[in-house]
Design a protein around this motif. Structure first.
Motif, PDB file in Angstrom:
ATOM      1  N   PRO A  32     -12.086  11.842  -8.154  1.00 31.50           N
ATOM      2  CA  PRO A  32     -10.745  11.305  -8.384  1.00 31.50           C
ATOM      3  C   PRO A  32     -10.048  11.027  -6.747  1.00 31.50           C
ATOM      4  CG  PRO A  32     -11.142  13.116  -9.886  1.00 31.50           C
ATOM      5  CD  PRO A  32     -12.250  13.167  -8.825  1.00 31.50           C
ATOM      6  N   LEU A  33      -9.286   9.806  -6.633  1.00 28.96           N
ATOM      7  CA  LEU A  33      -8.783   9.607  -5.407  1.00 28.96           C
ATOM      8  C   LEU A  33      -7.325   9.679  -5.640  1.00 28.96           C
ATOM      9  CD1 LEU A  33     -10.839   6.497  -4.287  1.00 28.96           C
ATOM     10  CD2 LEU A  33     -10.962   8.728  -3.587  1.00 28.96           C
ATOM     11  N   GLY A  34      -6.590  10.746  -4.747  1.00 31.50           N
ATOM     12  CA  GLY A  34      -5.259  10.296  -4.714  1.00 31.50           C
ATOM     13  C   GLY A  34      -4.331  10.895  -5.842  1.00 31.50           C
ATOM     14  N   PRO A  35      -3.127  10.460  -5.626  1.00 30.83           N
ATOM     15  CA  PRO A  35      -2.232  10.710  -6.777  1.00 30.83           C
ATOM     16  C   PRO A  35      -2.262   9.718  -7.822  1.00 30.83           C
ATOM     17  CG  PRO A  35      -1.050   9.480  -5.040  1.00 30.83           C
ATOM     18  CD  PRO A  35      -2.317  10.060  -4.529  1.00 30.83           C
ATOM     19  N   GLU A  36      -1.948   9.958  -9.185  1.00 28.80           N
ATOM     20  CA  GLU A  36      -2.024   8.844 -10.259  1.00 28.80           C
ATOM     21  C   GLU A  36      -1.089   7.832  -9.853  1.00 28.80           C
ATOM     22  OE1 GLU A  36      -0.824  10.806 -13.700  1.00 28.80           O
ATOM     23  OE2 GLU A  36      -2.219  12.701 -13.589  1.00 28.80           O
ATOM     24  N   LEU A  37      -1.720   6.515 -10.146  1.00 26.53           N
ATOM     25  CA  LEU A  37      -0.647   5.377 -10.137  1.00 26.53           C
ATOM     26  C   LEU A  37      -1.361   4.575 -10.981  1.00 26.53           C
ATOM     27  CD1 LEU A  37      -1.980   3.305  -6.914  1.00 26.53           C
ATOM     28  CD2 LEU A  37      -3.578   5.310  -7.795  1.00 26.53           C
ATOM     29  N   ALA A  38      -0.666   3.520 -11.243  1.00 25.00           N
ATOM     30  CA  ALA A  38      -1.172   2.443 -12.382  1.00 25.00           C
ATOM     31  C   ALA A  38      -1.872   1.292 -11.622  1.00 25.00           C
ATOM     32  CB  ALA A  38       0.043   1.709 -12.866  1.00 25.00           C
ATOM     33  N   ALA A  39      -3.277   2.055 -11.462  1.00 21.62           N
ATOM     34  CA  ALA A  39      -4.049   0.930 -10.648  1.00 21.62           C
ATOM     35  C   ALA A  39      -4.454  -0.293 -11.253  1.00 21.62           C
ATOM     36  CB  ALA A  39      -5.433   1.857 -10.255  1.00 21.62           C
ATOM     37  N   GLY A  40      -4.366  -1.378 -10.741  1.00 21.79           N
ATOM     38  CA  GLY A  40      -4.731  -2.696 -11.197  1.00 21.79           C
ATOM     39  C   GLY A  40      -5.820  -3.316 -10.503  1.00 21.79           C
ATOM     40  N   ARG A  41      -5.885  -4.577 -10.129  1.00 19.60           N
ATOM     41  CA  ARG A  41      -6.684  -5.024  -9.377  1.00 19.60           C
ATOM     42  C   ARG A  41      -7.042  -4.618  -8.232  1.00 19.60           C
ATOM     43  NH1 ARG A  41     -10.701  -7.631 -12.417  1.00 19.60           N
ATOM     44  NH2 ARG A  41      -9.668  -9.143 -13.981  1.00 19.60           N
ATOM     45  N   LEU A  42      -8.346  -4.683  -7.707  1.00 19.70           N
ATOM     46  CA  LEU A  42      -8.857  -4.052  -6.470  1.00 19.70           C
ATOM     47  C   LEU A  42      -9.371  -5.268  -5.562  1.00 19.70           C
ATOM     48  CD1 LEU A  42     -11.013  -1.039  -7.738  1.00 19.70           C
ATOM     49  CD2 LEU A  42      -8.499  -1.063  -7.151  1.00 19.70           C
ATOM     50  N   ALA A  43      -9.368  -4.804  -4.398  1.00 19.04           N
ATOM     51  CA  ALA A  43     -10.170  -5.631  -3.242  1.00 19.04           C
ATOM     52  C   ALA A  43     -10.720  -4.875  -2.243  1.00 19.04           C
ATOM     53  CB  ALA A  43      -8.923  -6.814  -2.516  1.00 19.04           C
ATOM     54  N   VAL A  44     -11.507  -5.400  -1.330  1.00 15.02           N
ATOM     55  CA  VAL A  44     -11.849  -4.840  -0.097  1.00 15.02           C
ATOM     56  C   VAL A  44     -11.688  -5.424   1.044  1.00 15.02           C
ATOM     57  CG1 VAL A  44     -14.075  -5.343  -0.493  1.00 15.02           C
ATOM     58  CG2 VAL A  44     -13.725  -3.149   0.481  1.00 15.02           C
ATOM     59  N   THR A  45     -11.651  -4.924   2.296  1.00 17.90           N
ATOM     60  CA  THR A  45     -11.548  -5.729   3.380  1.00 17.90           C
ATOM     61  C   THR A  45     -12.877  -5.933   4.031  1.00 17.90           C
ATOM     62  OG1 THR A  45     -11.672  -3.684   4.682  1.00 17.90           O
ATOM     63  CG2 THR A  45      -9.474  -4.542   4.343  1.00 17.90           C
ATOM     64  N   ALA A  46     -13.073  -6.874   4.875  1.00 27.00           N
ATOM     65  CA  ALA A  46     -14.481  -7.618   5.325  1.00 27.00           C
ATOM     66  C   ALA A  46     -15.454  -6.204   5.684  1.00 27.00           C
ATOM     67  CB  ALA A  46     -14.098  -8.714   6.321  1.00 27.00           C
ATOM     68  N   ASN A  47     -14.682  -5.454   6.419  1.00 27.25           N
ATOM     69  CA  ASN A  47     -15.630  -4.329   6.920  1.00 27.25           C
ATOM     70  C   ASN A  47     -16.013  -3.221   5.843  1.00 27.25           C
ATOM     71  OD1 ASN A  47     -13.233  -2.935   6.996  1.00 27.25           O
ATOM     72  ND2 ASN A  47     -13.211  -2.793   9.256  1.00 27.25           N
ATOM     73  N   GLY A  48     -15.245  -3.251   4.786  1.00 35.73           N
ATOM     74  CA  GLY A  48     -15.595  -2.152   3.584  1.00 35.73           C
ATOM     75  C   GLY A  48     -14.957  -0.956   3.880  1.00 35.73           C
ATOM     76  N   GLN A  49     -14.289  -0.868   4.752  1.00 39.41           N
ATOM     77  CA  GLN A  49     -13.672   0.451   5.171  1.00 39.41           C
ATOM     78  C   GLN A  49     -12.339   0.898   4.394  1.00 39.41           C
ATOM     79  OE1 GLN A  49     -13.069   0.759   9.563  1.00 39.41           O
ATOM     80  NE2 GLN A  49     -15.542   0.678   9.969  1.00 39.41           N
ATOM     81  N   THR A  50     -11.493  -0.446   4.067  1.00 41.87           N
ATOM     82  CA  THR A  50     -10.405  -0.153   3.355  1.00 41.87           C
ATOM     83  C   THR A  50     -10.282  -0.905   1.833  1.00 41.87           C
ATOM     84  OG1 THR A  50      -9.138   0.037   5.493  1.00 41.87           O
ATOM     85  CG2 THR A  50      -7.782  -0.599   3.578  1.00 41.87           C
ATOM     86  N   VAL A  51     -10.056  -0.057   1.008  1.00 40.11           N
ATOM     87  CA  VAL A  51      -9.719  -0.595  -0.384  1.00 40.11           C
ATOM     88  C   VAL A  51      -8.359  -0.961  -0.594  1.00 40.11           C
ATOM     89  CG1 VAL A  51      -9.965  -0.191  -3.112  1.00 40.11           C
ATOM     90  CG2 VAL A  51     -11.810   0.375  -1.367  1.00 40.11           C
ATOM     91  N   VAL A  52      -8.265  -2.285  -1.179  1.00 39.26           N
ATOM     92  CA  VAL A  52      -6.611  -2.543  -1.520  1.00 39.26           C
ATOM     93  C   VAL A  52      -6.463  -2.465  -3.021  1.00 39.26           C
ATOM     94  CG1 VAL A  52      -4.958  -4.387  -1.216  1.00 39.26           C
ATOM     95  CG2 VAL A  52      -6.686  -3.935   0.780  1.00 39.26           C
ATOM     96  N   CYS A  53      -5.413  -2.246  -3.259  1.00 42.29           N
ATOM     97  CA  CYS A  53      -4.983  -1.855  -4.867  1.00 42.29           C
ATOM     98  C   CYS A  53      -3.753  -2.587  -5.354  1.00 42.29           C
ATOM     99  CB  CYS A  53      -5.179  -0.404  -5.181  1.00 42.29           C
ATOM    100  SG  CYS A  53      -4.908  -0.344  -6.926  1.00 42.29           S
ATOM    101  N   VAL A  54      -3.582  -3.124  -6.510  1.00 43.75           N
ATOM    102  CA  VAL A  54      -2.051  -3.650  -7.227  1.00 43.75           C
ATOM    103  C   VAL A  54      -2.022  -2.187  -7.490  1.00 43.75           C
ATOM    104  CG1 VAL A  54      -1.006  -4.841  -8.775  1.00 43.75           C
ATOM    105  CG2 VAL A  54      -2.909  -6.038  -7.355  1.00 43.75           C
TER     106      VAL A  54
END
Length: 329
Positions: A32-54
């Motif tokens: 499990p990652l971090g606190p609870e959140l209403a996680a929606g769509r995901l994306a990832v940066t070009a280098n794969g080091q960062t995940v971006v989430c709605v």
């Protein structure tokens, strides 16, 4: 089904079908990652080091390192109720994110330049492209960005909006959204998730009825290369592994009703190509998936509590089926 000669089948094929040495077993570590959140769509940066989430609950765009989730932060600050709601996100060059937004029945595509410190103001996009007006669900809307970051596709918009639109990326600016070179879908099928193959082909998860979900590959001109039954139901998101090209799906249930992260292997049966799904990690109400590396995937769970999960599949070396020799993954 219609099919053009091309590389699509090889792109989703794994050790089970083509004799590649690296195999993903049915075991996986789920963190499990971090606190609870209403996680929606995901994306990832070009280098794969960062995940971006709605973050649908806070109406914000958040970013985090899947290996160090405690360092997560807002890229776009929470939008107050008077502003459009973020629906889907994609990562562009120059620390820019593209966000599909909805305000009532009005849809738009907005870009924001992110900063190392602080969050972008949701009311001040770098660029605003109006898409049109439509009612309907936001659950199937997704953004897919080419690996060269030369174009993006928006898929799954509700009718009467077109199901797939595409825009060129020039630096930090987007060209107009158009259906030029976009897939022409068969009657009765609609996109429910989108990704980009290792060869920069648009790949769509399509749904006809509750019992008819398919995976389709399209070339740069929008011509269909391959379309196969997905073999799993309730697909929410798809992603290709970074480096290994394995195709993954977050789905709410397969033939036996299990939800979680599925690996979609290409196999040949009686001379015909088909997809064999394998449940690698059980995740309740799996909604989307992003590949941060060959061995790290992130899944958004839509169950209660809603949260993000990091999944590290077990990868082992197996003999090459064609040669009988083992090769390191």
């Amino acid at each position: 089904m219609p099919m053009r000669r091309g590389t699509a089948f090889a792109l989703i094929a794994t050790a089970a079908s083509l004799g590649t040495a690296a195999r993903v077993c049915g075991a996986a570590e789920v963190v499990p990652l971090g606190p609870e959140l209403a996680a929606g769509r995901l994306a990832v940066t070009a280098n794969g080091q960062t995940v971006v989430c709605v973050d649908e609950g806070r109406r914000a765009i958040v970013a985090f390192d899947p290996l160090r989730p405690e360092k997560g932060r807002d890229l776009v600050a929470p939008a107050n109720p008077a502003l459009p709601q973020p629906v889907a996100v994609g990562c562009l060059p120059g620390d820019v994110v593209a966000v599909v937004c909805r305000a009532g029945d009005e849809w738009s595509l907005r870009t924001y330049r992110t900063e190392p410190e602080g969050a972008a103001d949701p009311a001040e996009p770098t660029q605003l492209i109006r898409i049109g007006t439509a009612s309907g669900s936001t659950a199937e809307v997704s953004i897919a960005v080419s690996h060269a970051r030369g174009w993006l596709a928006v898929a799954g918009l509700p009718p009467p909006l077109l199901p797939v639109l595409r825009a060129a990326v020039a630096g930090v600016r987007l060209g107009p959204l158009t259906d030029r070179s976009c897939p022409r879908l068969p009657d009765g099928l609609r996109p429910i998730a989108a990704a980009v193959s290792p060869s920069d082909e648009i790949v769509l998860a399509l749904r006809g009825s509750a019992d008819d979900e398919q995976i389709a590959f399209y070339d740069a001109a929008g011509h269909e290369l391959l379309r196969l039954a997905a073999g799993v139901k309730g697909i929410g998101g798809i992603a290709f592994g970074r480096g290994d090209g394995l195709l993954w799906a977050a789905a709410t249930g397969g033939a036996d009703g299990r939800a979680g992260l599925w690996r979609l292997d290409a196999v040949e049966r009686e001379g015909k190509q088909e997809i064999r799904p394998t449940l690698v990690a059980a995740v309740a109400a799996a909604r989307d998936v992003a590949a941060a590396s060959e061995r790290t995937l992130v899944v958004a769970s839509g169950g209660g509590p809603r949260r993000l999960m990091r999944i590290d599949p077990t990868i082992t070396t197996t003999p090459n089926q064609a040669t009988g020799k083992g090769t390191a993954p």
